[in-house]
Design a protein around this motif. Structure first.
Motif, PDB file in Angstrom:
ATOM      1  N   LYS A  14       0.838  -1.208   0.000  1.00 57.97           N
ATOM      2  CA  LYS A  14       0.000   0.000   0.000  1.00 57.97           C
ATOM      3  C   LYS A  14       0.880   1.268   0.000  1.00 57.97           C
ATOM      4  O   LYS A  14       2.018   1.231   0.463  1.00 57.97           O
ATOM      5  CB  LYS A  14      -0.824  -0.046   1.292  1.00 57.97           C
ATOM      6  CG  LYS A  14      -1.926   0.962   1.425  1.00 57.97           C
ATOM      7  CD  LYS A  14      -2.721   0.556   2.673  1.00 57.97           C
ATOM      8  CE  LYS A  14      -3.610   1.611   3.263  1.00 57.97           C
ATOM      9  NZ  LYS A  14      -4.042   2.713   2.528  1.00 57.97           N
ATOM     10  N   GLY A  15       0.342   2.356  -0.487  1.00 62.76           N
ATOM     11  CA  GLY A  15       1.086   3.615  -0.502  1.00 62.76           C
ATOM     12  C   GLY A  15       1.538   4.011   0.903  1.00 62.76           C
ATOM     13  O   GLY A  15       0.772   3.905   1.862  1.00 62.76           O
ATOM     14  N   GLY A  16       2.786   4.412   1.022  1.00 59.74           N
ATOM     15  CA  GLY A  16       3.292   4.955   2.279  1.00 59.74           C
ATOM     16  C   GLY A  16       3.670   3.946   3.353  1.00 59.74           C
ATOM     17  O   GLY A  16       4.033   4.338   4.467  1.00 59.74           O
ATOM     18  N   VAL A  17       3.627   2.648   3.057  1.00 57.02           N
ATOM     19  CA  VAL A  17       3.906   1.659   4.119  1.00 57.02           C
ATOM     20  C   VAL A  17       5.398   1.405   4.320  1.00 57.02           C
ATOM     21  O   VAL A  17       5.799   0.753   5.290  1.00 57.02           O
ATOM     22  CB  VAL A  17       3.201   0.296   3.856  1.00 57.02           C
ATOM     23  CG1 VAL A  17       1.699   0.426   3.911  1.00 57.02           C
ATOM     24  CG2 VAL A  17       3.666  -0.325   2.544  1.00 57.02           C
ATOM     25  N   GLY A  18       6.230   1.906   3.382  1.00 55.35           N
ATOM     26  CA  GLY A  18       7.675   1.701   3.535  1.00 55.35           C
ATOM     27  C   GLY A  18       8.303   0.886   2.418  1.00 55.35           C
ATOM     28  O   GLY A  18       9.363   0.285   2.607  1.00 55.35           O
ATOM     29  N   LYS A  19       7.699   0.904   1.238  1.00 55.60           N
ATOM     30  CA  LYS A  19       8.252   0.126   0.106  1.00 55.60           C
ATOM     31  C   LYS A  19       9.669   0.580  -0.239  1.00 55.60           C
ATOM     32  O   LYS A  19      10.583  -0.230  -0.390  1.00 55.60           O
ATOM     33  CB  LYS A  19       7.368   0.288  -1.151  1.00 55.60           C
ATOM     34  CG  LYS A  19       5.968  -0.244  -0.993  1.00 55.60           C
ATOM     35  CD  LYS A  19       5.154  -0.035  -2.248  1.00 55.60           C
ATOM     36  CE  LYS A  19       4.864   1.423  -2.555  1.00 55.60           C
ATOM     37  NZ  LYS A  19       4.083   2.102  -1.495  1.00 55.60           N
ATOM     38  N   THR A  20       9.838   1.912  -0.375  1.00 52.86           N
ATOM     39  CA  THR A  20      11.153   2.434  -0.749  1.00 52.86           C
ATOM     40  C   THR A  20      12.182   2.118   0.341  1.00 52.86           C
ATOM     41  O   THR A  20      13.307   1.715   0.048  1.00 52.86           O
ATOM     42  CB  THR A  20      11.063   3.949  -1.006  1.00 52.86           C
ATOM     43  OG1 THR A  20      10.059   4.174  -1.993  1.00 52.86           O
ATOM     44  CG2 THR A  20      12.387   4.520  -1.489  1.00 52.86           C
ATOM     45  N   THR A  21      11.754   2.276   1.594  1.00 52.90           N
ATOM     46  CA  THR A  21      12.648   1.992   2.731  1.00 52.90           C
ATOM     47  C   THR A  21      13.089   0.528   2.699  1.00 52.90           C
ATOM     48  O   THR A  21      14.275   0.220   2.867  1.00 52.90           O
ATOM     49  CB  THR A  21      11.908   2.300   4.057  1.00 52.90           C
ATOM     50  OG1 THR A  21      11.454   3.655   4.009  1.00 52.90           O
ATOM     51  CG2 THR A  21      12.786   2.083   5.260  1.00 52.90           C
ATOM     52  N   ARG A  47      13.125   9.018  -4.999  1.00 55.75           N
ATOM     53  CA  ARG A  47      13.287   9.032  -3.544  1.00 55.75           C
ATOM     54  C   ARG A  47      14.628   8.475  -3.068  1.00 55.75           C
ATOM     55  O   ARG A  47      15.080   8.805  -1.979  1.00 55.75           O
ATOM     56  CB  ARG A  47      12.144   8.219  -2.905  1.00 55.75           C
ATOM     57  CG  ARG A  47      10.767   8.853  -2.991  1.00 55.75           C
ATOM     58  CD  ARG A  47      10.640  10.025  -2.036  1.00 55.75           C
ATOM     59  NE  ARG A  47      11.248   9.739  -0.754  1.00 55.75           N
ATOM     60  CZ  ARG A  47      10.696   9.008   0.198  1.00 55.75           C
ATOM     61  NH1 ARG A  47       9.503   8.496   0.028  1.00 55.75           N
ATOM     62  NH2 ARG A  47      11.319   8.785   1.335  1.00 55.75           N
ATOM     63  N   ASN A 220       6.224  -3.649   8.774  1.00 55.55           N
ATOM     64  CA  ASN A 220       7.127  -2.517   9.001  1.00 55.55           C
ATOM     65  C   ASN A 220       6.614  -1.608  10.130  1.00 55.55           C
ATOM     66  O   ASN A 220       5.423  -1.582  10.424  1.00 55.55           O
ATOM     67  CB  ASN A 220       7.247  -1.717   7.692  1.00 55.55           C
ATOM     68  CG  ASN A 220       8.339  -0.673   7.751  1.00 55.55           C
ATOM     69  OD1 ASN A 220       9.302  -0.811   8.505  1.00 55.55           O
ATOM     70  ND2 ASN A 220       8.204   0.370   6.965  1.00 55.55           N
ATOM     71  N   GLU A 221       7.545  -0.875  10.696  1.00 51.66           N
ATOM     72  CA  GLU A 221       7.224   0.118  11.738  1.00 51.66           C
ATOM     73  C   GLU A 221       6.537  -0.508  12.953  1.00 51.66           C
ATOM     74  O   GLU A 221       5.524  -0.006  13.434  1.00 51.66           O
ATOM     75  CB  GLU A 221       6.375   1.257  11.161  1.00 51.66           C
ATOM     76  CG  GLU A 221       7.120   2.076  10.132  1.00 51.66           C
ATOM     77  CD  GLU A 221       6.361   3.319   9.683  1.00 51.66           C
ATOM     78  OE1 GLU A 221       5.481   3.795  10.415  1.00 51.66           O
ATOM     79  OE2 GLU A 221       6.675   3.811   8.588  1.00 51.66           O
ATOM     80  N   PRO A 280      11.457  -2.910  13.102  1.00 53.03           N
ATOM     81  CA  PRO A 280      11.081  -1.967  14.167  1.00 53.03           C
ATOM     82  C   PRO A 280      10.901  -0.564  13.623  1.00 53.03           C
ATOM     83  O   PRO A 280      11.486  -0.215  12.584  1.00 53.03           O
ATOM     84  CB  PRO A 280      12.286  -2.013  15.108  1.00 53.03           C
ATOM     85  CG  PRO A 280      13.430  -2.404  14.233  1.00 53.03           C
ATOM     86  CD  PRO A 280      12.866  -3.304  13.167  1.00 53.03           C
ATOM     87  N   ILE A 281      10.101   0.221  14.302  1.00 57.19           N
ATOM     88  CA  ILE A 281      10.009   1.640  13.934  1.00 57.19           C
ATOM     89  C   ILE A 281      11.304   2.311  14.385  1.00 57.19           C
ATOM     90  O   ILE A 281      11.756   2.112  15.511  1.00 57.19           O
ATOM     91  CB  ILE A 281       8.748   2.298  14.545  1.00 57.19           C
ATOM     92  CG1 ILE A 281       8.636   3.741  14.056  1.00 57.19           C
ATOM     93  CG2 ILE A 281       8.717   2.244  16.072  1.00 57.19           C
ATOM     94  CD1 ILE A 281       7.227   4.223  13.881  1.00 57.19           C
ATOM     95  N   GLU A 282      11.905   3.042  13.483  1.00 52.34           N
ATOM     96  CA  GLU A 282      13.125   3.784  13.816  1.00 52.34           C
ATOM     97  C   GLU A 282      12.694   5.140  14.365  1.00 52.34           C
ATOM     98  O   GLU A 282      11.753   5.748  13.844  1.00 52.34           O
ATOM     99  CB  GLU A 282      13.985   3.979  12.557  1.00 52.34           C
ATOM    100  CG  GLU A 282      14.583   2.695  12.015  1.00 52.34           C
ATOM    101  CD  GLU A 282      15.809   2.253  12.801  1.00 52.34           C
ATOM    102  OE1 GLU A 282      16.354   3.073  13.569  1.00 52.34           O
ATOM    103  OE2 GLU A 282      16.207   1.086  12.658  1.00 52.34           O
ATOM    104  N   LEU A 287      15.201   8.902   7.908  1.00 50.99           N
ATOM    105  CA  LEU A 287      16.025   7.698   7.804  1.00 50.99           C
ATOM    106  C   LEU A 287      17.187   7.927   6.850  1.00 50.99           C
ATOM    107  O   LEU A 287      17.041   8.585   5.828  1.00 50.99           O
ATOM    108  CB  LEU A 287      15.187   6.518   7.304  1.00 50.99           C
ATOM    109  CG  LEU A 287      13.992   6.094   8.153  1.00 50.99           C
ATOM    110  CD1 LEU A 287      13.464   4.753   7.673  1.00 50.99           C
ATOM    111  CD2 LEU A 287      14.353   6.004   9.618  1.00 50.99           C
ATOM    112  N   LEU A 295      18.053  -1.963   9.253  1.00 49.51           N
ATOM    113  CA  LEU A 295      16.832  -2.642   8.806  1.00 49.51           C
ATOM    114  C   LEU A 295      17.203  -3.776   7.841  1.00 49.51           C
ATOM    115  O   LEU A 295      16.604  -4.851   7.876  1.00 49.51           O
ATOM    116  CB  LEU A 295      15.885  -1.642   8.121  1.00 49.51           C
ATOM    117  CG  LEU A 295      15.327  -0.537   9.036  1.00 49.51           C
ATOM    118  CD1 LEU A 295      14.484   0.461   8.246  1.00 49.51           C
ATOM    119  CD2 LEU A 295      14.482  -1.130  10.174  1.00 49.51           C
TER     120      LEU A 295
END
Ligand SMILES: Nc1ncnc2c1ncn2[C@@H]1O[C@H](COP(=O)(O)OP(=O)(O)OP(=O)(O)O)[C@@H](O)[C@H]1O
Ligand SMILES: [Mg+2]
Length: 300
Positions: A14-21, A47, A220-221, A280-282, A287, A295
């Protein structure tokens, strides 16, 4: 088989869940293991370079760190690449396809932008130098859920549309790479919250014949649990009657509620037939490489 045993890894969710991270963390981890790794952004997204203190995203690979490179794919540049491969001369591409009449026609072919972006990844997978692959690992920061699925399915859709001919053949080759679970893995990223988990389970269902490629689900998070045994909280809470403790009680209430939500997310994701890794949430506001490395080690 671990996620990094595949040569091509598509990261979606989903958008914003941390795909790029997650894509960047996986790429850092792959590079640290000695794999020459390419992290691809799609749809012209830019990004990644700033995460490594680089100014600009580029269509050609640029170095980020030892063994680690990145590029961003745009549908338009990938179409140009594909057509130039066929007609061999860029000037002819510009003359024939970039004019007022042909331009809108090329852009209007359904699914073409998605197909050529996967086609670009296919070409990168095929790239060889002195008989060796240029890239050991290609990690793709794919579009969010619905669009990610459409992109993955674009080669098959094009095969149906064209039935035969060179376009059909090209789409078939690309399709074969992305349906081979030994070569291509899909990583689903989600958050420990109701809606993202719903969307992940729904996406997994809708992946249909691509489900076999799902190599990993990343939760994530994740917040640390406030204490080991959540069930003990109601009794402890009842004993905390001193008004001076009100604020602490409220904060713990919130942390317990979140921990319960996270547990529900874990339980619900348990139906997925792939490993689930929690990140874990950083707490750092932005980041950077240090957090991504950490991670990445968790994703190993
Ligand atoms: N584990 C984490 N701890 C702390 N912050 C995180 C973590 N994962 C992601 N973030 C932050 O959450 C935000 C969204 O992450 P990211 O950009 O990776 O999501 P995305 O799924 O790629 O978003 P989009 O759909 O917009 O491409 C970013 O600010 C990122 O730094
Ligand atoms: Mg992103």
């Amino acid at each position: 088989m671990s996620v990094l045993d595949r040569r091509v890894i598509l990261v979606t969710g989903k958008g914003g869940v941390g795909k790029t991270t997650v894509a960047a963390s996986l790429a850092i981890e792959a590079a640290s293991q000695g794999h020459r790794t390419l992290l691809c952004e799609t749809q012209g997204s830019t990004r990644v370079p700033p995460l490594f203190h680089k100014k600009e995203a580029t269509y050609d690979a640029q170095p980020l760190a030892p063994n680690l490179f990145t590029l961003t794919i745009t549908g338009e540049r990938a179409i140009e690449d594909y057509i130039v491969q066929q007609v061999k001369v860029r000037a002819i591409y510009k003359m024939v396809f970039k004019n007022r009449i042909m331009g809108p026609f090329v852009d209007g072919v359904p699914g073409l932008h998605d197909l050529v972006q996967l086609g670009k990844v296919f070409d990168l997978e095929r790239d060889r130098t002195f008989g060796r692959p240029v890239w050991d690992k290609i990690i793709v920061d794919a579009p969010a859920t619905g669009h990610g699925l459409t992109m993955l399915d674009a080669p098959r859709a094009m095969m149906e549309l064209t039935v035969a001919g060179p376009f059909h053949e090209a789409a078939r080759e690309v399709h074969e790479l992305f349906v081979d679970p030994k070569k291509t893995g899909i990583v689903l990223v989600t958050l420990p919250e109701e809606m993202p988990v719903n969307e992940t389970l729904d996406l997994h269902e809708r992946l249909g014949s691509y489900r076999e490629q799902v190599a990993l689900c990343v939760l994530n998070e994740v917040h640390p649990a406030p204490f080991g045994c959540l069930d003990a909280w109601p009794d402890a809470r009842a004993a905390m009657t001193d008004p001076a403790l009100t604020e602490s009680v409220q904060l713990t209430d919130k942390a317990v509620a979140r921990a319960q939500l996270q547990q529900t997310a874990r339980d619900r994701l348990g139906v997925l037939p792939c490993p689930i890794v929690e990140l874990p949430i950083e707490t750092t506001r932005r980041l950077g490489q240090t957090q991504l490395e950490r991670l990445g080690r968790r994703l190993r």
